[in-house]
Motif scaffolding. Sequence first.
Motif, PDB file in Angstrom:
ATOM      1  N   ILE A 121       1.081  -1.103  -0.060  1.00 35.06           N
ATOM      2  CA  ILE A 121       0.057   0.090  -0.174  1.00 35.06           C
ATOM      3  C   ILE A 121       0.874   1.169   0.141  1.00 35.06           C
ATOM      4  N   LYS A 122       1.947   1.211   0.848  1.00 36.37           N
ATOM      5  CA  LYS A 122       2.809   2.365   0.787  1.00 36.37           C
ATOM      6  C   LYS A 122       3.284   2.244  -0.644  1.00 36.37           C
ATOM      7  N   THR A 123       3.772   1.623  -1.403  1.00 33.79           N
ATOM      8  CA  THR A 123       4.302   1.459  -2.612  1.00 33.79           C
ATOM      9  C   THR A 123       3.371   1.957  -3.788  1.00 33.79           C
ATOM     10  N   LEU A 124       2.055   1.781  -3.487  1.00 41.65           N
ATOM     11  CA  LEU A 124       1.032   2.344  -4.150  1.00 41.65           C
ATOM     12  C   LEU A 124       0.763   3.780  -4.317  1.00 41.65           C
ATOM     13  N   PHE A 125       0.918   4.266  -3.194  1.00 39.93           N
ATOM     14  CA  PHE A 125       0.718   5.545  -2.697  1.00 39.93           C
ATOM     15  C   PHE A 125       2.128   6.362  -3.213  1.00 39.93           C
ATOM     16  N   TYR A 126       3.213   5.839  -3.153  1.00 42.42           N
ATOM     17  CA  TYR A 126       4.394   6.578  -3.878  1.00 42.42           C
ATOM     18  C   TYR A 126       4.204   6.615  -5.397  1.00 42.42           C
ATOM     19  N   GLU A 127       3.792   5.392  -5.854  1.00 42.93           N
ATOM     20  CA  GLU A 127       3.782   5.419  -7.259  1.00 42.93           C
ATOM     21  C   GLU A 127       2.731   6.276  -7.931  1.00 42.93           C
ATOM     22  N   MET A 128       1.651   6.664  -7.027  1.00 48.12           N
ATOM     23  CA  MET A 128       0.478   7.495  -7.583  1.00 48.12           C
ATOM     24  C   MET A 128       1.248   9.173  -7.292  1.00 48.12           C
ATOM     25  N   GLY A 129       2.246   9.163  -6.527  1.00 50.87           N
ATOM     26  CA  GLY A 129       2.807  10.526  -6.465  1.00 50.87           C
ATOM     27  C   GLY A 129       2.349  11.117  -5.233  1.00 50.87           C
ATOM     28  N   ALA A 130       1.973  10.448  -4.137  1.00 47.59           N
ATOM     29  CA  ALA A 130       1.603  10.830  -2.794  1.00 47.59           C
ATOM     30  C   ALA A 130       2.910  10.580  -2.020  1.00 47.59           C
ATOM     31  N   SER A 131       3.118  11.399  -1.005  1.00 40.55           N
ATOM     32  CA  SER A 131       4.170  11.129   0.136  1.00 40.55           C
ATOM     33  C   SER A 131       3.306  11.105   1.451  1.00 40.55           C
ATOM     34  N   PRO A 132       2.863  10.004   1.850  1.00 42.14           N
ATOM     35  CA  PRO A 132       2.248   9.896   3.059  1.00 42.14           C
ATOM     36  C   PRO A 132       3.016   9.854   4.224  1.00 42.14           C
ATOM     37  N   GLU A 133       2.338  10.149   5.212  1.00 36.91           N
ATOM     38  CA  GLU A 133       3.011  10.094   6.626  1.00 36.91           C
ATOM     39  C   GLU A 133       2.784   8.649   7.047  1.00 36.91           C
ATOM     40  N   ILE A 134       4.006   7.915   7.414  1.00 35.66           N
ATOM     41  CA  ILE A 134       4.016   6.604   7.866  1.00 35.66           C
ATOM     42  C   ILE A 134       4.356   6.431   9.406  1.00 35.66           C
ATOM     43  N   TYR A 135       3.408   5.585   9.983  1.00 39.86           N
ATOM     44  CA  TYR A 135       3.765   5.211  11.304  1.00 39.86           C
ATOM     45  C   TYR A 135       3.773   3.830  11.423  1.00 39.86           C
ATOM     46  N   GLU A 136       4.953   3.385  11.998  1.00 37.65           N
ATOM     47  CA  GLU A 136       4.871   1.859  12.228  1.00 37.65           C
ATOM     48  C   GLU A 136       4.730   1.631  13.546  1.00 37.65           C
TER      49      GLU A 136
END
Length: 101
Positions: A27-42
């Motif tokens: 899902i992170k990869t999908l967002f990055y490929e769409m051009g988004a730079s999401p905030e990630i909390y692990e």
Amino acid sequence: MDKIKELASRKAAVIITKSSCFMCYSIKTLFYEMGASPEIYELDKEEGGREIERALRMLGCTSVPAVFIGGKFIGSAKDVISHHVDTSLKQMLIDAKAIWF
């Protein structure tokens, strides 16, 4: 719940994950490929991760990733993929100003 609202509103797109989760990575990869730079909390690396995980369960989210767009809970991987397939994910990201087109 206040902690979840605070995290969800920090950026246009927020993904709560665990570092060892393959679907989270996807899902992170999908967002990055769409051009988004999401905030990630692990959760397994964040201080207070267990409390955040409990709050997510109260929200109805029983698995990660937990995805928020524009401060709104979108769902887990299955929900995000469904939105991507029906093309509504892109519009959600545009509306939240997480991507520009």
